[in-house]
Scaffold this active site. Structure first.
Site, PDB file in Angstrom:
ATOM      1  N   ARG A 295       5.820  -7.513   0.638  1.00 42.64           N
ATOM      2  CA  ARG A 295       4.599  -7.951  -0.025  1.00 42.64           C
ATOM      3  C   ARG A 295       4.771  -9.317  -0.677  1.00 42.64           C
ATOM      4  NH1 ARG A 295       2.633  -2.160  -0.901  1.00 42.64           N
ATOM      5  NH2 ARG A 295       0.572  -2.311  -1.822  1.00 42.64           N
TER       6      ARG A 295
ATOM      7  N   LYS B 195      -3.232   1.336   6.946  1.00 40.67           N
ATOM      8  CA  LYS B 195      -1.817   1.300   7.327  1.00 40.67           C
ATOM      9  C   LYS B 195      -1.242   2.712   7.403  1.00 40.67           C
ATOM     10  CE  LYS B 195      -0.474  -1.379   3.887  1.00 40.67           C
ATOM     11  NZ  LYS B 195      -1.695  -1.658   3.107  1.00 40.67           N
TER      12      LYS B 195
ATOM     13  N   ARG C 134      -4.975  -4.869  -7.725  1.00 38.93           N
ATOM     14  CA  ARG C 134      -4.228  -4.758  -6.456  1.00 38.93           C
ATOM     15  C   ARG C 134      -4.773  -5.740  -5.426  1.00 38.93           C
ATOM     16  NH1 ARG C 134      -5.001   1.193  -5.158  1.00 38.93           N
ATOM     17  NH2 ARG C 134      -3.616   0.920  -3.394  1.00 38.93           N
TER      18      ARG C 134
ATOM     19  N   ARG D  52      -5.925   8.945  -7.150  1.00 38.02           N
ATOM     20  CA  ARG D  52      -4.818   8.056  -7.507  1.00 38.02           C
ATOM     21  C   ARG D  52      -5.247   7.160  -8.652  1.00 38.02           C
ATOM     22  NH1 ARG D  52      -2.266   5.220  -2.177  1.00 38.02           N
ATOM     23  NH2 ARG D  52      -1.999   3.526  -3.661  1.00 38.02           N
TER      24      ARG D  52
ATOM     25  N   ARG E 145     -11.759   7.355  -1.027  1.00 34.60           N
ATOM     26  CA  ARG E 145     -10.444   7.979  -1.266  1.00 34.60           C
ATOM     27  C   ARG E 145     -10.331   8.448  -2.724  1.00 34.60           C
ATOM     28  NH1 ARG E 145      -5.198   4.561   0.368  1.00 34.60           N
ATOM     29  NH2 ARG E 145      -5.357   3.589  -1.666  1.00 34.60           N
TER      30      ARG E 145
END
Ligand code: AMP
Length: 224
Positions: free
Chosen positions: A124, A49, A180, A169, A163
Site C-alpha cells: 500500500r 479484491k 481509508r 466493521r 457491507r
C-alpha cells in the site's frame, strides 16, 4: 605404460564442490521462477479484491496473503501486534510500514513451498513495494502481475454502505471510510507507477458481473 593419475589437490576439490553447489542453486532458482506465479490484486477498499481472491485461490491454488485479514486476526486474538495496531486500524489509517513489512515477511517465511502468492491489500506504499521486491528476489522469484481493479469512488462507497449492514466493521463507518479513501488516494495510488515502470501493471474494469471480472483477471494470468 599407464601413468599414475596425479592426486586431486585440495584447491581443485574445493573448486569442484563450489561449482556443484552453484549449479544446483542456479537450476533450482531457474525452476522455481519458471513455475511460480505471484500476483498482486490492487484497488481501493471495496474494489472486490477479497471476492476475486477467493475465486483465484480456488482455481490456481495461490497462498493468499491479505494484510487486512492478518491484522484483523491479530486484533481479534489480542496478540501484542494486535494491541499495537487496533487503534490505527479502527481510525482508518495505514499501519506503519515497519510493522506491516515485518508481519508480511513472517507470513512469507511460513510458506516456503508455495506455488505462488496472491497479495491482497499489500503493498500500500512504495516502501512496501520495494520491500516485497527484495523478498521475492531473495527467494529467486518475482512479482509477475499487478492487476488493478478499476472502480469509481461512488461505486466503492455504495458497496461499503451495503457491507456495513452485513459485516459491522468499525472501519467501514462513514468517517473511517473517508480516512481509508484518503489514504488510498494520497499514499497507495503511488504504488501504481512503480509497477507500471516495471511493465507489470494490468488494469481490469472492476464494475459489473463478478464472473465476467474473474474471467478477465484469469485471461491475464493465463498469459504466463
Ligand atoms: P483492508 O481489509 O485491506 O482494507 O485493511 C484494513 C486495515 O488494515 C487498513 O485500513 C489498514 O489500517 C490496515 N492495513 C492492511 N493492509 C495494510 C498495509 N499493506 N499497510 C498498512 N496498513 C494496512
Amino acid at each position: 605404460m599407464n601413468a599414475k593419475p596425479e592426486p586431486t589437490s585440495f584447491a581443485e576439490l574445493e573448486f569442484q564442490y563450489s561449482f556443484t553447489i552453484f549449479a544446483v542453486h542456479f537450476f533450482l532458482t531457474l525452476y522455481k521462477s519458471s513455475t511460480m506465479v505471484n500476483l498482486i490484486l490492487f484497488g481501493p477498499p471495496g474494489a472486490g479484491k477479497g471476492t476475486q481472491s477467493e475465486k483465484l485461490i480456488q482455481k490456481y491454488g495461490f497462498v493468499h496473503i491479505s494484510t487486512g485479514d492478518l491484522f484483523r486476526w491479530h486484533t481479534k486474538n489480542e496478540t501484542e501486534l494486535g494491541k499495537r495496531v487496533k487503534e490505527i486500524m479502527n481510525s482508518g489509517s495505514l499501519v506503519p510500514d515497519e510493522i506491516t513489512i515485518s508481519m508480511l515477511k513472517e507470513e512469507l517465511d511460513k510458506n516456503p513451498k508455495a506455488k505462488g502468492f496472491l497479495f491482497d491489500g499489500f503493498p500500500r506504499t512504495v516502501a512496501q513495494a520495494e520491500a516485497l521486491d527484495t523478498f521475492m528476489k531473495a527467494q529467486g522469484t518475482a512479482i509477475h502481475f499487478v492487476i488493478a481493479l478499476d472502480v469509481t469512488e461512488q461505486e466503492v462507497r455504495s458497496r461499503i454502505a451495503k457491507r456495513r449492514t452485513i459485516e459491522n466493521r468499525i472501519d467501514d463507518e462513514e468517517d473511517k471510510l473517508n480516512k481509508r479513501i484518503t489514504e488510498y488516494f494520497t499514499k497507495t495510488i503511488h504504488v501504481l507507477p512503480y509497477y507500471e515502470k516495471q511493465g507489470r501493471l494490468k488494469t481490469v474494469h472492476g464494475i459489473g458481473n463478478i464472473d465476467e471480472i474473474f474471467k478477465n483477471v484469469c485471461a491475464i494470468l493465463d498469459t504466463k
